[in-house]
Design an enzyme around this catalytic site. Sequence first.
Site, PDB file in Angstrom:
ATOM      1  N   LYS A  71     -29.092  -6.284 -56.462  1.00  0.00           N
ATOM      2  CA  LYS A  71     -28.832  -5.155 -55.559  1.00  0.00           C
ATOM      3  C   LYS A  71     -28.296  -3.909 -56.282  1.00  0.00           C
ATOM      4  O   LYS A  71     -28.502  -2.797 -55.816  1.00  0.00           O
ATOM      5  CB  LYS A  71     -27.864  -5.579 -54.444  1.00  0.00           C
ATOM      6  CG  LYS A  71     -28.500  -6.545 -53.452  1.00  0.00           C
ATOM      7  CD  LYS A  71     -27.566  -6.865 -52.294  1.00  0.00           C
ATOM      8  CE  LYS A  71     -28.224  -7.826 -51.324  1.00  0.00           C
ATOM      9  NZ  LYS A  71     -27.415  -8.105 -50.130  1.00  0.00           N
ATOM     10  N   ASN A  92     -30.436  -2.924 -50.920  1.00  0.00           N
ATOM     11  CA  ASN A  92     -31.047  -4.202 -50.522  1.00  0.00           C
ATOM     12  C   ASN A  92     -32.448  -4.001 -49.955  1.00  0.00           C
ATOM     13  O   ASN A  92     -33.112  -4.968 -49.598  1.00  0.00           O
ATOM     14  CB  ASN A  92     -30.172  -4.939 -49.489  1.00  0.00           C
ATOM     15  CG  ASN A  92     -30.286  -4.313 -48.121  1.00  0.00           C
ATOM     16  OD1 ASN A  92     -30.357  -3.099 -47.991  1.00  0.00           O
ATOM     17  ND2 ASN A  92     -30.314  -5.137 -47.095  1.00  0.00           N
ATOM     18  N   ASP A 107     -27.804  -3.590 -45.024  1.00  0.00           N
ATOM     19  CA  ASP A 107     -26.909  -4.711 -44.677  1.00  0.00           C
ATOM     20  C   ASP A 107     -25.842  -4.282 -43.671  1.00  0.00           C
ATOM     21  O   ASP A 107     -25.640  -4.932 -42.639  1.00  0.00           O
ATOM     22  CB  ASP A 107     -26.211  -5.255 -45.934  1.00  0.00           C
ATOM     23  CG  ASP A 107     -27.091  -6.211 -46.728  1.00  0.00           C
ATOM     24  OD1 ASP A 107     -28.011  -6.812 -46.145  1.00  0.00           O
ATOM     25  OD2 ASP A 107     -26.857  -6.358 -47.947  1.00  0.00           O
ATOM     26  N   GLY A 130     -12.664 -10.320 -47.365  1.00  0.00           N
ATOM     27  CA  GLY A 130     -13.641 -10.253 -48.447  1.00  0.00           C
ATOM     28  C   GLY A 130     -13.848  -8.833 -48.933  1.00  0.00           C
ATOM     29  O   GLY A 130     -13.571  -7.865 -48.200  1.00  0.00           O
ATOM     30  N   ALA A 131     -14.293  -8.718 -50.186  1.00  0.00           N
ATOM     31  CA  ALA A 131     -14.516  -7.383 -50.777  1.00  0.00           C
ATOM     32  C   ALA A 131     -15.729  -7.406 -51.701  1.00  0.00           C
ATOM     33  O   ALA A 131     -15.826  -6.608 -52.625  1.00  0.00           O
ATOM     34  CB  ALA A 131     -13.266  -6.936 -51.532  1.00  0.00           C
ATOM     35  N   GLY A 132     -16.665  -8.331 -51.447  1.00  0.00           N
ATOM     36  CA  GLY A 132     -17.887  -8.409 -52.257  1.00  0.00           C
ATOM     37  C   GLY A 132     -18.960  -7.484 -51.705  1.00  0.00           C
ATOM     38  O   GLY A 132     -18.663  -6.497 -51.011  1.00  0.00           O
ATOM     39  N   GLY A 133     -20.218  -7.805 -51.994  1.00  0.00           N
ATOM     40  CA  GLY A 133     -21.327  -6.931 -51.618  1.00  0.00           C
ATOM     41  C   GLY A 133     -21.470  -6.745 -50.118  1.00  0.00           C
ATOM     42  O   GLY A 133     -21.661  -5.623 -49.635  1.00  0.00           O
ATOM     43  N   ALA A 134     -21.345  -7.833 -49.353  1.00  0.00           N
ATOM     44  CA  ALA A 134     -21.492  -7.731 -47.894  1.00  0.00           C
ATOM     45  C   ALA A 134     -20.358  -6.884 -47.318  1.00  0.00           C
ATOM     46  O   ALA A 134     -20.575  -6.023 -46.457  1.00  0.00           O
ATOM     47  CB  ALA A 134     -21.492  -9.130 -47.270  1.00  0.00           C
ATOM     48  N   GLY A 247     -23.803 -14.561 -38.038  1.00  0.00           N
ATOM     49  CA  GLY A 247     -24.457 -13.853 -39.145  1.00  0.00           C
ATOM     50  C   GLY A 247     -25.950 -13.649 -38.949  1.00  0.00           C
ATOM     51  O   GLY A 247     -26.566 -12.856 -39.681  1.00  0.00           O
TER      52      GLY A 247
HETATM   53  P1  NDP Z   1     -20.024 -11.719 -53.243  1.00  0.00           P
HETATM   54  O1  NDP Z   1     -20.107 -12.804 -54.241  1.00  0.00           O
HETATM   55  O2  NDP Z   1     -20.257 -10.303 -53.660  1.00  0.00           O
HETATM   56  O3  NDP Z   1     -18.555 -11.755 -52.548  1.00  0.00           O
HETATM   57  C1  NDP Z   1     -18.020 -12.976 -52.088  1.00  0.00           C
HETATM   58  C2  NDP Z   1     -16.697 -12.692 -51.370  1.00  0.00           C
HETATM   59  O4  NDP Z   1     -16.187 -13.927 -50.881  1.00  0.00           O
HETATM   60  C3  NDP Z   1     -15.599 -12.125 -52.298  1.00  0.00           C
HETATM   61  O5  NDP Z   1     -14.787 -11.268 -51.559  1.00  0.00           O
HETATM   62  C4  NDP Z   1     -14.840 -13.396 -52.708  1.00  0.00           C
HETATM   63  O6  NDP Z   1     -13.512 -13.142 -53.104  1.00  0.00           O
HETATM   64  C5  NDP Z   1     -14.861 -14.143 -51.396  1.00  0.00           C
HETATM   65  N1  NDP Z   1     -14.648 -15.576 -51.564  1.00  0.00           N
HETATM   66  C6  NDP Z   1     -15.543 -16.501 -52.003  1.00  0.00           C
HETATM   67  N2  NDP Z   1     -14.997 -17.734 -51.987  1.00  0.00           N
HETATM   68  C7  NDP Z   1     -13.722 -17.581 -51.516  1.00  0.00           C
HETATM   69  C8  NDP Z   1     -12.631 -18.491 -51.281  1.00  0.00           C
HETATM   70  N3  NDP Z   1     -12.767 -19.799 -51.489  1.00  0.00           N
HETATM   71  N4  NDP Z   1     -11.472 -17.976 -50.800  1.00  0.00           N
HETATM   72  C9  NDP Z   1     -11.344 -16.649 -50.556  1.00  0.00           C
HETATM   73  N5  NDP Z   1     -12.329 -15.748 -50.778  1.00  0.00           N
HETATM   74  C10 NDP Z   1     -13.487 -16.217 -51.255  1.00  0.00           C
HETATM   75  O7  NDP Z   1     -21.008 -12.140 -52.089  1.00  0.00           O
HETATM   76  P2  NDP Z   1     -21.677 -11.197 -50.963  1.00  0.00           P
HETATM   77  O8  NDP Z   1     -20.637 -10.270 -50.452  1.00  0.00           O
HETATM   78  O9  NDP Z   1     -22.942 -10.642 -51.462  1.00  0.00           O
HETATM   79  O10 NDP Z   1     -22.050 -12.270 -49.851  1.00  0.00           O
HETATM   80  C11 NDP Z   1     -21.034 -12.871 -49.065  1.00  0.00           C
HETATM   81  C12 NDP Z   1     -21.684 -13.678 -47.977  1.00  0.00           C
HETATM   82  O11 NDP Z   1     -22.371 -12.774 -47.108  1.00  0.00           O
HETATM   83  C13 NDP Z   1     -22.735 -14.672 -48.485  1.00  0.00           C
HETATM   84  O12 NDP Z   1     -22.443 -15.931 -47.944  1.00  0.00           O
HETATM   85  C14 NDP Z   1     -24.042 -14.159 -47.930  1.00  0.00           C
HETATM   86  O13 NDP Z   1     -24.877 -15.203 -47.502  1.00  0.00           O
HETATM   87  C15 NDP Z   1     -23.602 -13.342 -46.735  1.00  0.00           C
HETATM   88  N6  NDP Z   1     -24.507 -12.257 -46.421  1.00  0.00           N
HETATM   89  C16 NDP Z   1     -25.062 -12.248 -45.175  1.00  0.00           C
HETATM   90  C17 NDP Z   1     -25.942 -11.266 -44.812  1.00  0.00           C
HETATM   91  C18 NDP Z   1     -26.535 -11.308 -43.451  1.00  0.00           C
HETATM   92  O14 NDP Z   1     -27.471 -10.536 -43.212  1.00  0.00           O
HETATM   93  N7  NDP Z   1     -26.022 -12.123 -42.544  1.00  0.00           N
HETATM   94  C19 NDP Z   1     -26.321 -10.182 -45.731  1.00  0.00           C
HETATM   95  C20 NDP Z   1     -25.638 -10.249 -47.008  1.00  0.00           C
HETATM   96  C21 NDP Z   1     -24.780 -11.269 -47.328  1.00  0.00           C
HETATM   97  P3  NDP Z   1     -13.174 -12.706 -54.623  1.00  0.00           P
HETATM   98  O15 NDP Z   1     -13.499 -11.247 -54.740  1.00  0.00           O
HETATM   99  O16 NDP Z   1     -11.721 -12.997 -54.758  1.00  0.00           O
HETATM  100  O17 NDP Z   1     -14.044 -13.560 -55.516  1.00  0.00           O
END
Ligand code: NDP
Length: 281
Positions: A71, A92, A107, A130-134, A247
């Site tokens: 992405k 995306n 997204d 959370g603070a990842g891509g989504a 989702g």
């Molecule tokens: P990333 O890897 O970029 O981010 C993952 C996030 O989850 C981070 O904030 C991470 O925290 C947190 N995390 C993971 N495991 C744990 C845990 N055990 N405890 C606490 N925090 C945790 O992933 P994305 O953001 O790209 O994707 C996240 C989810 O979103 C995926 O499951 C994906 O399937 C879903 N998604 C759904 C979409 C939809 O259309 N419904 C579209 C895009 C994504 P940390 O930063 O500390 O690692």
Amino acid sequence: MSSGFKAELTGSFSTPCDDNPTVAMVEAAYRHHGLPWRYINAEVRPAGLAAAVAGARAMGWRGFNLSMPHKVAVIEHLDGLGESARLIQAVNCVVCRDGNFIGENTDGKGFLSSLVPIRDPRGTHVMLLGAGGAARAIAVELALAGVARLTIVNRSPDRAEGLARLVRAARPIEVAVADWPGMVAVPGDAAVLVNCTSIGLGDATAHVPVALESLRPGLIVADVIPNPPQTRFLREARSAGCTTLDGLGMLVGQGVLGVKYWTGIDAEPGVMRATLEEVFA
Ligand code: NDP
């Protein structure tokens, strides 16, 4: 006059791609609307991304989705970015416009299209886990949609701070960052709580550490996890009287937007959702 043997091509580049159900959802929409279009779910590794984009150009693809891990990396291979993709700094969905590949991000908009009919987030306080891509995509779109206040809770504080800076650069709204010390409570004035972590993906029993006593009727609780759609997080929220959003709504919402960008038609979301429900059943 066309003999009808040429299909318009779209698709997705990711790795691993085998579990990605988007192809089923988008091709169901193409069939439902009688479009001679195809969607190719392609396994593309990082080393092959540049060649895959060049191949799509050579074959006249009308656009494609990007999923993990492309992405951000795809941006250098494109001709321009739409506003959301520029602010989120991730793409995306690529759309061919006048021969140029333009990167979009659908997204967050997909999430909003499932939230707004239930609760317009304008002027509200939203808490994101959370603070990842989504989370990035959802946070920026919520800010653009007029949310008054965002609270971002993430396991890694640096990533939450980085997202807060990104959101403030997009819109000057109030953004707070909170720790996640085992259990987090939802503030009393929050209207919406969104799990944007990957906790629950492929595991219907996985626990998102949120204090159950802080969930209350009137709160909207959403999960980005598409599979399984009924996560433990959503089941617990429903038991506490919250209104829940799964989702699949976000996945369908971004799919509808992609089809609109590529073909110009307003795809029927019910057909796309029913296909995903069948796939995940
Ligand atoms: P990333 O890897 O970029 O981010 C993952 C996030 O989850 C981070 O904030 C991470 O925290 C947190 N995390 C993971 N495991 C744990 C845990 N055990 N405890 C606490 N925090 C945790 O992933 P994305 O953001 O790209 O994707 C996240 C989810 O979103 C995926 O499951 C994906 O399937 C879903 N998604 C759904 C979409 C939809 O259309 N419904 C579209 C895009 C994504 P940390 O930063 O500390 O690692």
